[in-house]
Design a protein around this motif. Sequence first.
Motif, mmCIF file in Angstrom:
data_model
loop_
_atom_site.group_PDB
_atom_site.id
_atom_site.type_symbol
_atom_site.label_atom_id
_atom_site.label_comp_id
_atom_site.label_asym_id
_atom_site.label_seq_id
_atom_site.Cartn_x
_atom_site.Cartn_y
_atom_site.Cartn_z
ATOM 1 N N ILE A 68 1.965 -5.983 -8.144
ATOM 2 C CA ILE A 68 2.805 -6.436 -7.041
ATOM 3 C C ILE A 68 3.607 -5.240 -6.556
ATOM 4 N N PHE A 69 3.432 -4.878 -5.286
ATOM 5 C CA PHE A 69 4.136 -3.741 -4.708
ATOM 6 C C PHE A 69 5.315 -4.207 -3.863
ATOM 7 N N GLN A 70 6.442 -3.520 -4.005
ATOM 8 C CA GLN A 70 7.601 -3.783 -3.175
ATOM 9 C C GLN A 70 7.562 -2.870 -1.948
ATOM 10 N N GLN A 71 8.527 -3.031 -1.061
ATOM 11 C CA GLN A 71 8.502 -2.330 0.219
ATOM 12 C C GLN A 71 8.477 -0.812 0.082
ATOM 13 N N ASP A 72 9.083 -0.289 -0.985
ATOM 14 C CA ASP A 72 9.143 1.167 -1.145
ATOM 15 C C ASP A 72 7.942 1.724 -1.914
ATOM 16 N N GLN A 73 6.923 0.883 -2.121
ATOM 17 C CA GLN A 73 5.747 1.317 -2.874
ATOM 18 C C GLN A 73 4.472 1.294 -2.027
ATOM 19 N N ILE A 74 4.648 1.391 -0.726
ATOM 20 C CA ILE A 74 3.510 1.347 0.202
ATOM 21 C C ILE A 74 2.496 2.453 -0.097
ATOM 22 N N ASP A 75 2.979 3.653 -0.441
ATOM 23 C CA ASP A 75 2.074 4.781 -0.691
ATOM 24 C C ASP A 75 1.083 4.469 -1.809
ATOM 25 N N GLU A 76 1.517 3.715 -2.820
ATOM 26 C CA GLU A 76 0.612 3.341 -3.911
ATOM 27 C C GLU A 76 -0.476 2.398 -3.415
ATOM 28 N N ALA A 77 -0.090 1.488 -2.527
ATOM 29 C CA ALA A 77 -1.066 0.568 -1.944
ATOM 30 C C ALA A 77 -2.065 1.314 -1.074
ATOM 31 N N VAL A 78 -1.589 2.320 -0.331
ATOM 32 C CA VAL A 78 -2.471 3.144 0.515
ATOM 33 C C VAL A 78 -3.527 3.842 -0.339
ATOM 34 N N LYS A 79 -3.122 4.379 -1.463
ATOM 35 C CA LYS A 79 -4.056 5.079 -2.359
ATOM 36 C C LYS A 79 -5.143 4.140 -2.862
ATOM 37 N N LEU A 80 -4.765 2.922 -3.194
ATOM 38 C CA LEU A 80 -5.751 1.953 -3.667
ATOM 39 C C LEU A 80 -6.757 1.601 -2.574
ATOM 40 N N LEU A 81 -6.267 1.352 -1.364
ATOM 41 C CA LEU A 81 -7.161 1.047 -0.246
ATOM 42 C C LEU A 81 -8.101 2.221 0.042
ATOM 43 N N ALA A 82 -7.557 3.428 0.022
ATOM 44 C CA ALA A 82 -8.365 4.626 0.290
ATOM 45 C C ALA A 82 -9.464 4.795 -0.761
ATOM 46 N N ALA A 83 -9.218 4.272 -1.967
ATOM 47 C CA ALA A 83 -10.209 4.367 -3.047
ATOM 48 C C ALA A 83 -11.209 3.213 -3.010
ATOM 49 N N GLY A 84 -11.123 2.388 -1.976
ATOM 50 C CA GLY A 84 -12.072 1.285 -1.830
ATOM 51 C C GLY A 84 -11.658 0.004 -2.522
ATOM 52 N N LYS A 85 -10.391 -0.079 -2.937
ATOM 53 C CA LYS A 85 -9.887 -1.272 -3.610
ATOM 54 C C LYS A 85 -9.341 -2.276 -2.592
ATOM 55 N N LEU A 86 -9.041 -3.490 -3.071
ATOM 56 C CA LEU A 86 -8.511 -4.549 -2.214
ATOM 57 C C LEU A 86 -7.018 -4.724 -2.453
ATOM 58 N N VAL A 87 -6.268 -4.807 -1.348
ATOM 59 C CA VAL A 87 -4.821 -5.002 -1.424
ATOM 60 C C VAL A 87 -4.420 -6.065 -0.406
ATOM 61 N N ALA A 88 -3.697 -7.083 -0.851
ATOM 62 C CA ALA A 88 -3.187 -8.111 0.057
ATOM 63 C C ALA A 88 -1.916 -7.611 0.725
ATOM 64 N N PHE A 89 -1.734 -7.990 1.991
ATOM 65 C CA PHE A 89 -0.615 -7.473 2.768
ATOM 66 C C PHE A 89 0.040 -8.591 3.576
ATOM 67 N N PRO A 90 1.333 -8.455 3.882
ATOM 68 C CA PRO A 90 2.029 -9.500 4.637
ATOM 69 C C PRO A 90 1.827 -9.347 6.139
ATOM 70 N N THR A 91 1.862 -10.455 6.843
ATOM 71 C CA THR A 91 1.953 -10.442 8.301
ATOM 72 C C THR A 91 2.957 -11.523 8.689
ATOM 73 N N GLU A 92 3.199 -11.681 9.985
ATOM 74 C CA GLU A 92 4.116 -12.728 10.410
ATOM 75 C C GLU A 92 3.489 -14.119 10.312
ATOM 76 N N THR A 93 2.161 -14.187 10.169
ATOM 77 C CA THR A 93 1.479 -15.487 10.116
ATOM 78 C C THR A 93 1.220 -15.906 8.672
ATOM 79 N N VAL A 94 0.213 -15.295 8.041
ATOM 80 C CA VAL A 94 -0.083 -15.532 6.623
ATOM 81 C C VAL A 94 -0.405 -14.177 5.985
#
Length: 334
Positions: free
Chosen positions: A5-31
Amino acid sequence: METKIFQQDQIDEAVKLLAAGKLVAFPTETVYGLGAIATNEKAVKSVYAAKGRPSDNPLIVTVSDEAMVSDYAKEIPERAQKLMKHFWPGPLTILLFVKPNALPKAVTGGLDTVAFRCPDDKLTHDLISKLGYPIVGPSANTSTKPSPTTAQHVYHDLNGKIAGIIDGGPTRVGLESTIIDLSVETSVVLRPGEITPQELSEVLGEKVLINSGQVEDQGVPKAPGMKYRHYAPSEPVIIVDDTSDFAKIEFNEHTGVAALDSVLVGLNVPEQNKFSLGKNLVDADHNLFGALRYFDDKQSIDQIYVQGFSGSEATLAYMNRLNKAAAENHFHVK
Protein backbone atom coordinates in the motif's frame (compact mmCIF):
# COMPACT_ATOMS: atom_id res chain seq x y z
CA MET A 1 3.20 -11.82 -4.08
CA GLU A 2 3.02 -9.13 -1.40
CA THR A 3 0.70 -6.27 -2.34
CA LYS A 4 2.11 -3.01 -0.99
CA ILE A 5 0.00 0.00 0.00
CA PHE A 6 1.58 3.26 -1.15
CA GLN A 7 0.84 6.64 0.39
CA GLN A 8 0.89 9.95 -1.48
CA ASP A 9 4.62 10.52 -0.92
CA GLN A 10 5.53 7.08 -2.31
CA ILE A 11 4.52 7.61 -5.93
CA ASP A 12 8.09 7.05 -7.18
CA GLU A 13 8.01 3.48 -5.83
CA ALA A 14 4.77 2.82 -7.70
CA VAL A 15 6.31 4.26 -10.90
CA LYS A 16 9.23 1.83 -10.63
CA LEU A 17 6.89 -1.13 -10.31
CA LEU A 18 4.84 -0.08 -13.35
CA ALA A 19 8.01 0.51 -15.38
CA ALA A 20 9.08 -3.05 -14.50
CA GLY A 21 5.84 -4.42 -15.95
CA LYS A 22 4.04 -4.87 -12.63
CA LEU A 23 0.43 -3.97 -11.79
CA VAL A 24 -0.44 -1.05 -9.51
CA ALA A 25 -3.94 0.14 -8.58
CA PHE A 26 -4.45 3.89 -8.60
CA PRO A 27 -7.13 6.35 -7.43
CA THR A 28 -9.36 8.46 -9.64
CA GLU A 29 -12.35 10.67 -8.92
CA THR A 30 -14.69 7.85 -10.02
CA VAL A 31 -13.38 4.44 -8.89
CA TYR A 32 -9.94 2.89 -8.39
CA GLY A 33 -8.25 1.69 -11.59
CA LEU A 34 -5.82 -1.17 -12.17
CA GLY A 35 -2.74 0.16 -13.92
CA ALA A 36 -0.21 -1.37 -16.30
CA ILE A 37 1.80 0.33 -19.05
CA ALA A 38 -0.58 0.38 -22.03
CA THR A 39 2.18 -0.43 -24.55
CA ASN A 40 3.44 -3.45 -22.58
CA GLU A 41 1.39 -6.35 -23.91
CA LYS A 42 2.61 -8.83 -21.29
CA ALA A 43 1.71 -6.45 -18.46
CA VAL A 44 -1.70 -5.71 -19.99
CA LYS A 45 -2.49 -9.42 -20.30
CA SER A 46 -1.66 -9.83 -16.61
CA VAL A 47 -4.41 -7.28 -15.86
CA TYR A 48 -6.96 -9.67 -17.38
CA ALA A 49 -5.52 -12.53 -15.32
CA ALA A 50 -5.56 -10.58 -12.04
CA LYS A 51 -9.18 -9.48 -12.53
CA GLY A 52 -10.45 -12.70 -14.12
CA ARG A 53 -11.68 -10.46 -16.94
CA PRO A 54 -12.76 -11.78 -20.39
CA SER A 55 -9.98 -11.05 -22.88
CA ASP A 56 -12.31 -9.60 -25.53
CA ASN A 57 -13.36 -6.73 -23.23
CA PRO A 58 -11.26 -3.72 -24.34
CA LEU A 59 -9.45 -1.55 -21.81
CA ILE A 60 -9.54 2.19 -21.25
CA VAL A 61 -6.24 4.00 -21.75
CA THR A 62 -5.55 6.52 -18.99
CA VAL A 63 -3.47 9.57 -19.92
CA SER A 64 -2.11 12.66 -18.19
CA ASP A 65 -3.11 15.13 -20.91
CA GLU A 66 -4.33 15.63 -24.49
CA ALA A 67 -0.76 15.58 -25.83
CA MET A 68 -0.39 11.95 -24.75
CA VAL A 69 -3.57 11.05 -26.66
CA SER A 70 -2.05 12.38 -29.89
CA ASP A 71 0.70 9.76 -29.67
CA TYR A 72 -1.82 6.94 -29.99
CA ALA A 73 -5.02 8.31 -31.58
CA LYS A 74 -5.23 8.43 -35.38
CA GLU A 75 -6.55 11.97 -35.02
CA ILE A 76 -8.19 14.17 -32.41
CA PRO A 77 -11.23 15.61 -34.20
CA GLU A 78 -12.63 19.04 -33.34
CA ARG A 79 -15.49 17.66 -31.26
CA ALA A 80 -13.03 15.63 -29.19
CA GLN A 81 -10.96 18.77 -28.63
CA LYS A 82 -14.08 20.59 -27.43
CA LEU A 83 -14.90 17.87 -24.92
CA MET A 84 -11.32 17.60 -23.67
CA LYS A 85 -11.11 21.35 -23.17
CA HIS A 86 -14.39 21.45 -21.26
CA PHE A 87 -14.41 18.19 -19.26
CA TRP A 88 -10.77 17.10 -18.88
CA PRO A 89 -9.41 16.31 -16.43
CA GLY A 90 -12.66 14.72 -15.33
CA PRO A 91 -15.01 11.71 -15.49
CA LEU A 92 -15.29 11.53 -19.28
CA THR A 93 -13.83 8.79 -21.49
CA ILE A 94 -13.59 9.47 -25.22
CA LEU A 95 -13.54 6.72 -27.87
CA LEU A 96 -11.40 7.53 -30.93
CA PHE A 97 -9.76 5.71 -33.83
CA VAL A 98 -6.36 4.34 -32.83
CA LYS A 99 -3.15 4.50 -34.88
CA PRO A 100 -2.39 1.11 -36.46
CA ASN A 101 -0.17 -1.01 -34.17
CA ALA A 102 0.16 1.83 -31.65
CA LEU A 103 -1.34 -0.29 -28.87
CA PRO A 104 -1.48 -4.06 -28.29
CA LYS A 105 -4.54 -6.06 -29.28
CA ALA A 106 -4.91 -6.86 -25.57
CA VAL A 107 -5.83 -3.18 -25.07
CA THR A 108 -8.09 -2.64 -28.08
CA GLY A 109 -9.72 -6.06 -28.28
CA GLY A 110 -8.63 -6.07 -31.92
CA LEU A 111 -10.83 -3.07 -32.75
CA ASP A 112 -9.68 0.03 -34.65
CA THR A 113 -10.82 2.24 -31.77
CA VAL A 114 -9.67 2.83 -28.21
CA ALA A 115 -11.08 4.80 -25.27
CA PHE A 116 -9.00 7.56 -23.62
CA ARG A 117 -9.52 8.98 -20.14
CA CYS A 118 -7.81 11.81 -18.25
CA PRO A 119 -8.94 11.53 -14.61
CA ASP A 120 -9.23 14.43 -12.18
CA ASP A 121 -6.78 13.11 -9.59
CA LYS A 122 -3.38 14.69 -8.90
CA LEU A 123 -1.81 11.45 -7.66
CA THR A 124 -2.65 9.68 -10.89
CA HIS A 125 -1.51 12.64 -13.00
CA ASP A 126 1.84 12.59 -11.22
CA LEU A 127 2.08 8.82 -11.63
CA ILE A 128 1.53 8.89 -15.41
CA SER A 129 3.68 11.99 -15.96
CA LYS A 130 6.64 10.43 -14.12
CA LEU A 131 6.14 7.11 -15.90
CA GLY A 132 6.02 8.78 -19.31
CA TYR A 133 3.52 6.29 -20.73
CA PRO A 134 -0.26 5.92 -20.62
CA ILE A 135 -1.62 3.14 -18.45
CA VAL A 136 -4.65 0.93 -18.86
CA GLY A 137 -7.25 1.63 -16.21
CA PRO A 138 -10.06 -0.90 -15.77
CA SER A 139 -11.67 -0.92 -12.34
CA ALA A 140 -9.38 -2.54 -9.75
CA ASN A 141 -11.70 -5.32 -8.68
CA THR A 142 -12.44 -8.95 -9.40
CA SER A 143 -14.38 -9.08 -12.66
CA THR A 144 -18.20 -8.90 -12.25
CA LYS A 145 -17.91 -7.66 -8.65
CA PRO A 146 -18.81 -4.11 -7.51
CA SER A 147 -16.20 -1.53 -8.47
CA PRO A 148 -13.82 -0.31 -5.72
CA THR A 149 -14.18 3.16 -4.25
CA THR A 150 -11.48 2.79 -1.57
CA ALA A 151 -8.00 1.29 -1.44
CA GLN A 152 -9.37 -1.24 1.06
CA HIS A 153 -11.88 -2.49 -1.54
CA VAL A 154 -8.98 -3.08 -3.95
CA TYR A 155 -6.96 -4.89 -1.28
CA HIS A 156 -9.96 -7.09 -0.50
CA ASP A 157 -10.22 -8.28 -4.12
CA LEU A 158 -6.64 -8.23 -5.40
CA ASN A 159 -4.30 -8.74 -2.44
CA GLY A 160 -1.55 -11.08 -3.56
CA LYS A 161 -2.47 -10.66 -7.24
CA ILE A 162 -0.98 -7.20 -7.90
CA ALA A 163 2.21 -5.43 -6.81
CA GLY A 164 0.76 -2.33 -5.21
CA ILE A 165 -2.11 0.03 -4.44
CA ILE A 166 -1.83 3.82 -4.22
CA ASP A 167 -4.12 4.95 -1.40
CA GLY A 168 -5.78 8.21 -2.40
CA GLY A 169 -8.66 7.89 0.05
CA PRO A 170 -12.34 7.43 -0.89
CA THR A 171 -13.28 8.41 -4.44
CA ARG A 172 -15.44 11.49 -5.00
CA VAL A 173 -17.90 10.36 -7.71
CA GLY A 174 -18.27 6.64 -6.98
CA LEU A 175 -19.52 5.53 -10.43
CA GLU A 176 -17.30 5.00 -13.48
CA SER A 177 -16.82 7.70 -16.10
CA THR A 178 -19.18 8.53 -18.94
CA ILE A 179 -17.96 6.95 -22.20
CA ILE A 180 -18.75 8.77 -25.45
CA ASP A 181 -18.06 7.26 -28.87
CA LEU A 182 -16.69 9.82 -31.35
CA SER A 183 -15.73 7.22 -33.97
CA VAL A 184 -19.25 7.42 -35.43
CA GLU A 185 -21.05 10.18 -37.33
CA THR A 186 -23.46 10.97 -34.47
CA SER A 187 -21.84 10.87 -31.04
CA VAL A 188 -23.14 8.08 -28.78
CA VAL A 189 -22.87 7.62 -25.02
CA LEU A 190 -21.85 3.98 -24.58
CA ARG A 191 -21.83 4.11 -20.77
CA PRO A 192 -23.61 6.78 -18.70
CA GLY A 193 -21.75 8.53 -15.89
CA GLU A 194 -21.70 11.78 -13.94
CA ILE A 195 -21.48 13.83 -17.15
CA THR A 196 -24.88 13.54 -18.84
CA PRO A 197 -25.73 13.30 -22.57
CA GLN A 198 -27.38 16.73 -22.28
CA GLU A 199 -24.18 18.30 -20.94
CA LEU A 200 -22.18 16.71 -23.75
CA SER A 201 -24.71 17.86 -26.34
CA GLU A 202 -24.54 21.46 -25.06
CA VAL A 203 -20.75 21.57 -25.40
CA LEU A 204 -20.72 19.89 -28.82
CA GLY A 205 -23.65 21.88 -30.17
CA GLU A 206 -25.15 18.72 -31.65
CA LYS A 207 -27.33 15.77 -30.71
CA VAL A 208 -25.80 12.99 -28.61
CA LEU A 209 -27.42 9.56 -28.70
CA ILE A 210 -27.59 7.05 -25.83
CA ASN A 211 -26.70 3.41 -26.45
CA SER A 212 -29.30 1.17 -24.84
CA GLY A 213 -28.35 -2.19 -26.32
CA GLN A 214 -26.04 -5.06 -25.40
CA VAL A 215 -23.33 -6.66 -27.51
CA GLU A 216 -24.13 -10.10 -28.91
CA ASP A 217 -22.24 -13.06 -27.45
CA GLN A 218 -19.97 -13.30 -30.48
CA GLY A 219 -19.35 -9.56 -30.72
CA VAL A 220 -16.49 -7.52 -29.28
CA PRO A 221 -17.75 -4.60 -27.18
CA LYS A 222 -16.44 -1.14 -28.04
CA ALA A 223 -16.15 -0.20 -24.39
CA PRO A 224 -16.32 -1.73 -20.91
CA GLY A 225 -19.72 -2.61 -19.45
CA MET A 226 -21.49 -3.41 -22.74
CA LYS A 227 -21.38 -7.21 -22.83
CA TYR A 228 -20.79 -8.96 -19.53
CA ARG A 229 -22.50 -8.89 -16.17
CA HIS A 230 -20.99 -6.27 -13.87
CA TYR A 231 -21.10 -4.92 -10.33
CA ALA A 232 -22.85 -7.95 -8.84
CA PRO A 233 -22.44 -9.23 -5.26
CA SER A 234 -22.85 -12.94 -4.56
CA GLU A 235 -26.40 -12.47 -3.27
CA PRO A 236 -29.32 -11.62 -5.57
CA VAL A 237 -30.11 -7.91 -5.83
CA ILE A 238 -33.72 -6.71 -6.17
CA ILE A 239 -34.50 -3.15 -7.27
CA VAL A 240 -37.38 -1.36 -5.52
CA ASP A 241 -38.59 1.34 -7.92
CA ASP A 242 -41.41 2.72 -5.78
CA THR A 243 -40.36 3.53 -2.20
CA SER A 244 -43.89 2.73 -0.98
CA ASP A 245 -43.22 -0.90 -1.97
CA PHE A 246 -40.65 -1.27 0.81
CA ALA A 247 -43.62 -1.56 3.20
CA LYS A 248 -44.85 -4.60 1.23
CA ILE A 249 -41.62 -6.58 1.57
CA GLU A 250 -41.36 -9.32 4.21
CA PHE A 251 -37.97 -8.55 5.75
CA ASN A 252 -36.06 -11.00 7.95
CA GLU A 253 -32.60 -11.35 9.47
CA HIS A 254 -31.23 -12.50 6.10
CA THR A 255 -32.47 -9.44 4.17
CA GLY A 256 -30.28 -6.45 3.36
CA VAL A 257 -31.63 -3.02 2.42
CA ALA A 258 -29.81 -0.10 0.77
CA ALA A 259 -31.80 3.12 0.45
CA LEU A 260 -31.82 6.82 1.22
CA ASP A 261 -32.00 7.85 4.90
CA SER A 262 -35.58 9.06 4.43
CA VAL A 263 -36.60 5.53 3.41
CA LEU A 264 -34.51 3.55 5.90
CA VAL A 265 -35.90 5.41 8.91
CA GLY A 266 -39.34 3.89 8.38
CA LEU A 267 -38.24 0.26 7.90
CA ASN A 268 -38.34 -2.43 10.56
CA VAL A 269 -34.96 -3.92 9.65
CA PRO A 270 -32.00 -4.64 11.98
CA GLU A 271 -29.47 -1.80 11.82
CA GLN A 272 -26.68 -4.13 10.69
CA ASN A 273 -28.83 -5.09 7.71
CA LYS A 274 -29.25 -1.49 6.56
CA PHE A 275 -26.90 0.56 4.38
CA SER A 276 -27.48 4.26 3.90
CA LEU A 277 -27.22 5.56 0.35
CA GLY A 278 -27.24 9.08 1.81
CA LYS A 279 -29.69 11.93 1.51
CA ASN A 280 -30.07 12.33 -2.27
CA LEU A 281 -29.19 10.92 -5.70
CA VAL A 282 -25.68 12.40 -5.69
CA ASP A 283 -25.00 10.58 -2.42
CA ALA A 284 -26.54 7.40 -3.83
CA ASP A 285 -24.21 7.52 -6.86
CA HIS A 286 -21.26 7.76 -4.50
CA ASN A 287 -22.43 5.03 -2.11
CA LEU A 288 -23.95 2.38 -4.41
CA PHE A 289 -20.85 0.23 -4.86
CA GLY A 290 -20.03 0.54 -1.16
CA ALA A 291 -23.50 -0.77 -0.35
CA LEU A 292 -23.16 -3.77 -2.67
CA ARG A 293 -19.74 -4.58 -1.21
CA TYR A 294 -21.02 -4.21 2.36
CA PHE A 295 -23.65 -6.89 1.86
CA ASP A 296 -21.40 -9.08 -0.30
CA ASP A 297 -19.15 -9.50 2.76
CA LYS A 298 -22.04 -10.49 5.05
CA GLN A 299 -22.52 -14.26 4.99
CA SER A 300 -25.84 -13.93 6.82
CA ILE A 301 -27.45 -11.97 3.97
CA ASP A 302 -29.14 -13.91 1.18
CA GLN A 303 -30.94 -11.12 -0.70
CA ILE A 304 -30.49 -7.37 -1.07
CA TYR A 305 -33.21 -4.80 -1.78
CA VAL A 306 -31.88 -1.56 -3.26
CA GLN A 307 -33.76 1.67 -3.91
CA GLY A 308 -34.16 2.56 -7.57
CA PHE A 309 -34.52 6.01 -9.13
CA SER A 310 -36.17 6.98 -12.38
CA GLY A 311 -37.24 9.78 -14.60
CA SER A 312 -34.27 11.82 -15.80
CA GLU A 313 -30.80 11.76 -17.36
CA ALA A 314 -29.38 12.35 -13.87
CA THR A 315 -30.44 8.82 -12.87
CA LEU A 316 -29.02 7.06 -15.96
CA ALA A 317 -25.62 6.18 -14.48
CA TYR A 318 -27.00 4.94 -11.16
CA MET A 319 -29.67 2.78 -12.77
CA ASN A 320 -27.26 1.47 -15.41
CA ARG A 321 -25.00 0.05 -12.69
CA LEU A 322 -27.86 -1.11 -10.46
CA ASN A 323 -29.68 -2.89 -13.30
CA LYS A 324 -26.49 -4.76 -14.18
CA ALA A 325 -25.91 -5.70 -10.53
CA ALA A 326 -29.50 -6.95 -10.27
CA ALA A 327 -29.62 -8.56 -13.72
CA GLU A 328 -32.69 -6.34 -14.34
CA ASN A 329 -34.53 -7.91 -11.36
CA HIS A 330 -37.18 -5.45 -10.10
CA PHE A 331 -39.56 -5.92 -7.18
CA HIS A 332 -43.15 -6.69 -8.09
CA VAL A 333 -46.00 -7.13 -5.65
CA LYS A 334 -47.24 -10.72 -5.81
